[in-house]
Design a protein around this motif. Structure first.
Motif, PDB file in Angstrom:
ATOM      1  N   TYR A  77      21.819  25.658  21.787  1.00 54.58           N
ATOM      2  CA  TYR A  77      21.807  26.521  22.970  1.00 54.58           C
ATOM      3  C   TYR A  77      20.847  27.694  22.853  1.00 54.58           C
ATOM      4  N   VAL A  78      20.624  28.164  21.644  1.00 51.02           N
ATOM      5  CA  VAL A  78      19.808  29.366  21.466  1.00 51.02           C
ATOM      6  C   VAL A  78      18.309  29.070  21.623  1.00 51.02           C
ATOM      7  N   ALA A  79      17.927  27.801  21.587  1.00 50.17           N
ATOM      8  CA  ALA A  79      16.502  27.445  21.645  1.00 50.17           C
ATOM      9  C   ALA A  79      15.860  27.881  22.956  1.00 50.17           C
ATOM     10  N   PHE A  83      13.270  33.023  20.819  1.00 49.04           N
ATOM     11  CA  PHE A  83      13.213  34.288  20.087  1.00 49.04           C
ATOM     12  C   PHE A  83      12.040  34.360  19.111  1.00 49.04           C
ATOM     13  N   GLU A  84      11.586  33.210  18.617  1.00 45.50           N
ATOM     14  CA  GLU A  84      10.522  33.199  17.613  1.00 45.50           C
ATOM     15  C   GLU A  84       9.243  33.855  18.107  1.00 45.50           C
ATOM     16  N   ARG A  86       9.116  36.367  20.407  1.00 47.63           N
ATOM     17  CA  ARG A  86       9.356  37.653  21.062  1.00 47.63           C
ATOM     18  C   ARG A  86       8.579  38.776  20.397  1.00 47.63           C
ATOM     19  N   ASN A  87       8.643  38.875  19.056  1.00 50.69           N
ATOM     20  CA  ASN A  87       7.881  39.857  18.265  1.00 50.69           C
ATOM     21  C   ASN A  87       8.136  41.302  18.668  1.00 50.69           C
ATOM     22  N   VAL A  88       9.319  41.601  19.142  1.00 46.00           N
ATOM     23  CA  VAL A  88       9.694  42.974  19.489  1.00 46.00           C
ATOM     24  C   VAL A  88      11.110  43.210  18.991  1.00 46.00           C
ATOM     25  N   SER A  89      11.305  44.218  18.158  1.00 48.17           N
ATOM     26  CA  SER A  89      12.644  44.529  17.677  1.00 48.17           C
ATOM     27  C   SER A  89      13.465  45.152  18.796  1.00 48.17           C
ATOM     28  N   ALA A  90      14.759  45.066  18.686  1.00 53.02           N
ATOM     29  CA  ALA A  90      15.634  45.674  19.691  1.00 53.02           C
ATOM     30  C   ALA A  90      15.447  47.187  19.693  1.00 53.02           C
ATOM     31  N   ALA A 301      19.594  35.622  16.888  1.00 50.15           N
ATOM     32  CA  ALA A 301      19.360  36.850  17.644  1.00 50.15           C
ATOM     33  C   ALA A 301      19.113  38.032  16.712  1.00 50.15           C
ATOM     34  N   THR A 302      19.819  38.071  15.593  1.00 46.51           N
ATOM     35  CA  THR A 302      19.623  39.138  14.608  1.00 46.51           C
ATOM     36  C   THR A 302      18.211  39.096  14.045  1.00 46.51           C
ATOM     37  N   HIS A 303      17.706  37.903  13.816  1.00 46.16           N
ATOM     38  CA  HIS A 303      16.320  37.745  13.357  1.00 46.16           C
ATOM     39  C   HIS A 303      15.353  38.399  14.343  1.00 46.16           C
ATOM     40  N   ALA A 304      15.626  38.208  15.634  1.00 40.60           N
ATOM     41  CA  ALA A 304      14.757  38.795  16.652  1.00 40.60           C
ATOM     42  C   ALA A 304      14.927  40.317  16.733  1.00 40.60           C
ATOM     43  N   ASP A 305      16.158  40.807  16.669  1.00 37.70           N
ATOM     44  CA  ASP A 305      16.408  42.251  16.802  1.00 37.70           C
ATOM     45  C   ASP A 305      15.904  43.042  15.607  1.00 37.70           C
ATOM     46  N   PHE A 306      15.924  42.432  14.434  1.00 41.18           N
ATOM     47  CA  PHE A 306      15.470  43.105  13.204  1.00 41.18           C
ATOM     48  C   PHE A 306      14.152  42.504  12.727  1.00 41.18           C
TER      49      PHE A 306
END
Length: 374
Positions: A77-79, A83-84, A86-90, A301-306
């Protein structure tokens, strides 16, 4: 020569048939009695009783349908979020906006987005099974969790819910505050409070006696709060503190959470290994599966936020490995859950298999935490 043998088996099958007939007769006896009582009543009472029976059958049909149909179940579902790339931290500012505060744009929290999406899957795209009245009444008073029937989806949903509860607590206590000392974000506080609500509340209850707000209503309110937080974060009006020490604490809490589930699986596998005849093996398995299902998306999602932290510490490859192992666990979808002995040759042990995957994911989380702590 063969006549005695044929005669023996004929008698055996006749005895088996009579035994089955006797058992079926005993089971049907209450229904036969009820039918005789029904046909002797007046038409008013027949109408009332008939309507009640039809309503009960329809209610059980609706309940059975909702327990067996898993709408939008998809381990990948997350695909769709991609997120890969995005390259922007939260919370990271994306556009300066000509120097005006109102025009600023910051990165949304993927963790908050996935949390809201998982809650929506549980209570909007599917019925929340655990608080349905027929789930609460059980099978002739016996909890569905203690039977091999109609409880798999409820356990799966509660597993997802466990991951969301842990995550909303971390969002409110640490991730949504500056170094954990600033004021708690009101939306995240509301989301945390609503997600802690009891999983089994229906529209009416006995303790205390009276009408109640059902569980799904609280969880739907949490969706709204998480979306409100992300809307403000996108406008740079909220905080997401994407620091290494916050990440360490978050993954340590996840590690402890799935470690506790692994211990539950181990206890069940060692002490109740009755193969296909363990009535609680299925809900233990599907709770663990749901927990990993939720954490898989939340860890992505954590990978994307951090994103900045992981890139700076050269942890992208190790994190990717951990994500892949979490996803591999979601490939285990047996038709019948078996809790066999570890050295058994006939009935497999799905609980031990799931426990192995959980410990493998946990080992990766511990390794990442150790690297971040150096």
């Amino acid at each position: 020569m063969l006549d005695p043998i044929v005669s023996f088996f004929t008698r055996m099958f006749q005895l088996i048939g009579r035994g089955l007939g006797f058992v079926i007769g005993i089971l049907l006896l209450p229904f036969i009695w009820a039918w005789r009582w029904f046909v002797q009543r007046g038409w008013v009472l027949k109408t009332l009783v008939g309507g009640a029976v039809v309503g009960l059958v329809a209610l059980y049909g609706y309940f059975g349908w909702n327990t067996q149909v898993w709408t939008n179940f998809n381990p990948d579902y997350v695909a769709t979020h991609n997120f890969e790339n995005r390259n922007v931290s939260a919370g990271e500012q994306v556009v300066a906006g000509g120097g005006t505060d109102t025009a600023k744009t910051c990165g949304r929290s993927a963790i908050a987005d996935i949390s809201a999406e998982l809650i929506d899957l549980n209570v909007n795209q599917n019925a929340w099974i655990s608080s349905m009245v027929l789930y609460k009444t059980g099978l002739f008073g016996l909890s569905w969790d203690h039977t091999p029937f109609l409880d798999n989806k409820a356990s799966f949903q509660r597993g997802i819910n466990q991951a969301i509860r842990r995550t909303t607590t971390e969002l409110a206590d640490n991730l949504g505050r500056v170094r954990g000392t600033s004021q708690v974000d009101s939306d995240l506080q509301d989301a945390r409070g609503n997600m802690q609500f009891d999983e089994y509340t229906w529209y009416f209850g006995l303790t205390p006696f009276g009408p109640k707000t059902p569980t799904p209503s609280y969880y739907r309110s949490a969706i709204k709060s998480l979306n409100n937080f992300n809307g403000r974060l996108e406008k740079c009006q909220a905080v997401f503190d994407a620091r290494a020490d916050n990440l360490i604490q978050f993954i340590d809490r996840i590690s402890n959470d799935i470690g506790a589930t692994s211990a539950i699986l181990k206890d069940r596998a060692e002490n109740y290994n009755n193969g296909w005849f363990d009535p609680r093996a299925d809900d233990r398995f599907w709770f663990a599966y749901g927990q990993l299902y939720g954490y898989y998306g939340l860890l992505k999602a954590t990978h994307a936020d951090f994103e900045d932290v992981l890139k700076t510490r050269n942890l992208d490859n190790l994190w990717d490995t951990m994500e892949q192992q979490t996803r591999a666990a979601l490939n285990i979808q047996p038709f019948i859950i078996s809790n066999g002995a570890e050295n058994g040759w006939f009935m497999p042990s799905h609980l031990i298999t799931m426990g192995f995957y959980i410990l493998r994911v946990r080992s990766n989380l511990v390794e990442i935490s150790n690297v971040l702590s150096r």
